[in-house]
Design an enzyme around this catalytic site. Sequence first.
Site, PDB file in Angstrom:
ATOM      1  N   HIS A  90       0.834  -1.199   0.000  1.00 40.42           N
ATOM      2  CA  HIS A  90       0.000   0.000   0.000  1.00 40.42           C
ATOM      3  C   HIS A  90       0.874   1.256   0.000  1.00 40.42           C
ATOM      4  CE1 HIS A  90      -4.069  -1.695   1.228  1.00 40.42           C
ATOM      5  NE2 HIS A  90      -3.270  -2.749   1.310  1.00 40.42           N
TER       6      HIS A  90
ATOM      7  N   ASP B  11      -5.031   6.301   1.777  1.00 40.23           N
ATOM      8  CA  ASP B  11      -5.174   4.921   1.305  1.00 40.23           C
ATOM      9  C   ASP B  11      -6.614   4.435   1.453  1.00 40.23           C
ATOM     10  OD1 ASP B  11      -3.329   2.324   0.719  1.00 40.23           O
ATOM     11  OD2 ASP B  11      -5.028   1.774   1.995  1.00 40.23           O
TER      12      ASP B  11
END
Length: 392
Positions: A19, A118
């Site tokens: 990520h 995110d």
Amino acid sequence: MSSTSATHILVFPYPAQGHMLPLLDLTHQLSLRGLIITILVTPNNLPTLTPLLSANPSIQTLLLPFPPHPQLPQGVENVKDIGNAGNLPIINALAKLHDPLLHWFTSHPSPPVAIISDFFLGWTLRLAHQLNLPRIAFFSSGAFLASVLDYLWRQDAEALRSLPAVDFADLPGSPSLKQEHLPSLWRFYRESDPDTKFLKDGVLANFASWGCIFNSFHQLEGRYLDYLSRRLMVIGGQDNARVYGVGPLSLVGIVTSNGNPEEDPHSAGIMSWLDACPDAGSVLYVCFGSQKLLNKQQVEALASGLQKSGTRFIWVVKTVRVCEGAHSVPDPEHLARVIDESMVGDTAMKVRAKEVRDKAFEAVTTTNGSSSRDLDALVKHLEHLPPPTLPC
């Protein structure tokens, strides 16, 4: 790439390698285009930012303590340090940064005009609404997964679990997935579990955000990027259909001050070995990411299959934990045959992979590439955002 006005953006990565690294690559590209960047990080994750900060000295860090959680050992701040089981407690722990972030925004002399966070941090949409500014969701994975998640969590979970396979009639191509192939984010969801309920609400918040950025490109996932654009329009109206495919970001990664891409000093021997290999496409790369851990039997079966295939390979191996991993163990003989058949000659799959690789480079490295255009469009949209009207 033309320079831009000094627009201030807060970037909030999720602390897992798959990520975090793509979002750092995106942050690098935004900095190159003249945006002022503040990136939120907790202390133990700060070293991961070293290449980015070295290449972009103007980027500021917002260092906040990692909030404690009863299911996390002290000092654990990244999924790589605990494995896949750490995702839920880390997601829930990071939500405790809401109040410190709110205070930071309201006390900042020139606060950011938008938040890029995110897709595991969907709770930041609530924060953005409180601050009267846009939140943009960053997906380190592709648009297909996002489309599947959006569909699954709009249905009756228990009804879908009773089916041997789920048909995604609304999605382009009408795919059908067996239960075991559905995303683990959804498979582990239970309405009675507050942690998974929080995760569900956060993922759905992504599609109600001002926009979505994907580490993908139109030549690969154009129909799913278009599908999500239509979905965002349904959820938030005409002005909400902002979907940007800006990947693969690793192809335009962080460049150090000497003009070379950031490289692990331990990889020099690997690169020399690769350069000595006879032709392109002759080496198999094996990696299961930073979260998935194979058990001892799986590692032994995979090692045996790789050796018996006679194929050159690079295998990224983490510490073996016998108690983790799925229970299935591949048959080494069958695995060897599959690897050998996949690597020898110009199979249709290899030809297709090379075509997609070339299109990926074109998307991110040419001025008229789809990812370059989407990235420029994103910057232009950010530049035109008004200063935030923060609450008193």
